[in-house]
Motif scaffolding. Sequence first.
Motif, PDB file in Angstrom:
ATOM      1  N   GLU A  60      19.207 -23.698 -37.225  1.00  0.00           N
ATOM      2  CA  GLU A  60      19.871 -22.465 -36.793  1.00  0.00           C
ATOM      3  C   GLU A  60      19.276 -21.233 -37.466  1.00  0.00           C
ATOM      4  O   GLU A  60      19.063 -20.197 -36.822  1.00  0.00           O
ATOM      5  N   THR A  61      18.990 -21.344 -38.759  1.00  0.00           N
ATOM      6  CA  THR A  61      18.388 -20.217 -39.476  1.00  0.00           C
ATOM      7  C   THR A  61      16.997 -19.920 -38.941  1.00  0.00           C
ATOM      8  O   THR A  61      16.618 -18.754 -38.755  1.00  0.00           O
ATOM      9  N   SER A  62      16.244 -20.959 -38.677  1.00  0.00           N
ATOM     10  CA  SER A  62      14.887 -20.779 -38.150  1.00  0.00           C
ATOM     11  C   SER A  62      14.908 -20.116 -36.778  1.00  0.00           C
ATOM     12  O   SER A  62      14.091 -19.226 -36.503  1.00  0.00           O
ATOM     13  N   LEU A  63      15.819 -20.535 -35.931  1.00  0.00           N
ATOM     14  CA  LEU A  63      15.905 -19.941 -34.595  1.00  0.00           C
ATOM     15  C   LEU A  63      16.298 -18.470 -34.669  1.00  0.00           C
ATOM     16  O   LEU A  63      15.778 -17.643 -33.912  1.00  0.00           O
ATOM     17  N   ALA A  64      17.211 -18.136 -35.569  1.00  0.00           N
ATOM     18  CA  ALA A  64      17.583 -16.731 -35.744  1.00  0.00           C
ATOM     19  C   ALA A  64      16.376 -15.922 -36.217  1.00  0.00           C
ATOM     20  O   ALA A  64      16.134 -14.796 -35.746  1.00  0.00           O
ATOM     21  N   ALA A  65      15.605 -16.499 -37.138  1.00  0.00           N
ATOM     22  CA  ALA A  65      14.421 -15.806 -37.651  1.00  0.00           C
ATOM     23  C   ALA A  65      13.370 -15.617 -36.565  1.00  0.00           C
ATOM     24  O   ALA A  65      12.719 -14.562 -36.484  1.00  0.00           O
ATOM     25  N   VAL A  66      13.205 -16.623 -35.720  1.00  0.00           N
ATOM     26  CA  VAL A  66      12.254 -16.507 -34.604  1.00  0.00           C
ATOM     27  C   VAL A  66      12.694 -15.390 -33.662  1.00  0.00           C
ATOM     28  O   VAL A  66      11.863 -14.615 -33.164  1.00  0.00           O
ATOM     29  N   ALA A  67      13.987 -15.285 -33.424  1.00  0.00           N
ATOM     30  CA  ALA A  67      14.496 -14.201 -32.568  1.00  0.00           C
ATOM     31  C   ALA A  67      14.172 -12.833 -33.156  1.00  0.00           C
ATOM     32  O   ALA A  67      14.018 -11.850 -32.425  1.00  0.00           O
ATOM     33  N   GLY A  68      14.027 -12.776 -34.478  1.00  0.00           N
ATOM     34  CA  GLY A  68      13.693 -11.513 -35.136  1.00  0.00           C
ATOM     35  C   GLY A  68      12.207 -11.254 -35.269  1.00  0.00           C
ATOM     36  O   GLY A  68      11.808 -10.157 -35.658  1.00  0.00           O
ATOM     37  N   GLY A  69      11.369 -12.259 -34.978  1.00  0.00           N
ATOM     38  CA  GLY A  69       9.928 -12.015 -35.021  1.00  0.00           C
ATOM     39  C   GLY A  69       9.093 -13.016 -35.778  1.00  0.00           C
ATOM     40  O   GLY A  69       7.873 -12.841 -35.887  1.00  0.00           O
ATOM     41  N   VAL A  70       9.688 -14.078 -36.317  1.00  0.00           N
ATOM     42  CA  VAL A  70       8.884 -15.119 -36.972  1.00  0.00           C
ATOM     43  C   VAL A  70       8.006 -15.803 -35.932  1.00  0.00           C
ATOM     44  O   VAL A  70       8.459 -16.110 -34.825  1.00  0.00           O
ATOM     45  N   THR A  71       6.747 -16.051 -36.272  1.00  0.00           N
ATOM     46  CA  THR A  71       5.790 -16.616 -35.315  1.00  0.00           C
ATOM     47  C   THR A  71       5.410 -18.059 -35.604  1.00  0.00           C
ATOM     48  O   THR A  71       4.855 -18.733 -34.743  1.00  0.00           O
ATOM     49  N   VAL A  72       5.675 -18.528 -36.820  1.00  0.00           N
ATOM     50  CA  VAL A  72       5.392 -19.911 -37.219  1.00  0.00           C
ATOM     51  C   VAL A  72       6.486 -20.350 -38.187  1.00  0.00           C
ATOM     52  O   VAL A  72       6.921 -19.557 -39.030  1.00  0.00           O
ATOM     53  N   ALA A 116      13.919 -10.805 -40.484  1.00  0.00           N
ATOM     54  CA  ALA A 116      12.614 -11.045 -39.865  1.00  0.00           C
ATOM     55  C   ALA A 116      12.116  -9.808 -39.131  1.00  0.00           C
ATOM     56  O   ALA A 116      10.928  -9.463 -39.201  1.00  0.00           O
ATOM     57  N   ALA A 117      13.011  -9.136 -38.436  1.00  0.00           N
ATOM     58  CA  ALA A 117      12.623  -7.934 -37.698  1.00  0.00           C
ATOM     59  C   ALA A 117      12.138  -6.836 -38.645  1.00  0.00           C
ATOM     60  O   ALA A 117      11.163  -6.129 -38.353  1.00  0.00           O
ATOM     61  N   GLU A 118      12.784  -6.706 -39.785  1.00  0.00           N
ATOM     62  CA  GLU A 118      12.361  -5.702 -40.766  1.00  0.00           C
ATOM     63  C   GLU A 118      10.990  -6.046 -41.346  1.00  0.00           C
ATOM     64  O   GLU A 118      10.158  -5.151 -41.566  1.00  0.00           O
ATOM     65  N   LEU A 119      10.754  -7.317 -41.585  1.00  0.00           N
ATOM     66  CA  LEU A 119       9.446  -7.734 -42.086  1.00  0.00           C
ATOM     67  C   LEU A 119       8.355  -7.492 -41.051  1.00  0.00           C
ATOM     68  O   LEU A 119       7.252  -7.031 -41.391  1.00  0.00           O
TER      69      LEU A 119
END
Length: 213
Positions: free
Chosen positions: A25-37, A200-203
Amino acid sequence: MRRLPDLTLMLVTDAAMMARRGVVETSLAAVAGGVTVVQLRDKTASDESLTALARALRESLAPLGVPLIVNDRVNVAIAAEAEGLHIGQEDGSPAEARARIGTEMILGLSVTGPADVATVDPAVVDYVGLGPVIASATKADAAPPLGLDGTRAIGATLGLPWVAIGGIDVGNAAAIIATGASGLAVVSAIAAADDPRAAAAELRAAIQEGRVA
């Protein structure tokens, strides 16, 4: 021919930091914010439990086009059919890892200082994780921090795409990406955040700022 994924922002998981929501769940939220891997790292879980988690994570990430890389555990990476494996200098030779995972899986290698550069064979390794840039509390046995100048100097010698790791947060991300890194790998800046998507979006915004500076 292996195709390297977008390395702009790599999330390295931490089960304890992600316990509130869960790793998936945390990973999916981070991907929604811009994580690519997403790199799955857990030094204490059994191969069986980590394989189950890796499979669940890969199934969730695959429809989003985000690859899963497994840290250290060759057996888990193979069993879960992950897109990649990442190993450290203490995890055996890159050539041995490549022989086990075959020609199609992505292979990343940690470099912690100038002495490690000789272990980087572009015929075997696809990308490098370089650091720690700054001292980090998430890895007690980490090598001494390289600093911005050290990161820039070593990165220029690698001959491969590389991601910076270690002590990275939104406050220093722009300066660190400006050292020449292809991307940034973070743990606590996202895993421990109250809002992983916003973090993630801020990063991502900071990375963009550093790239155009």
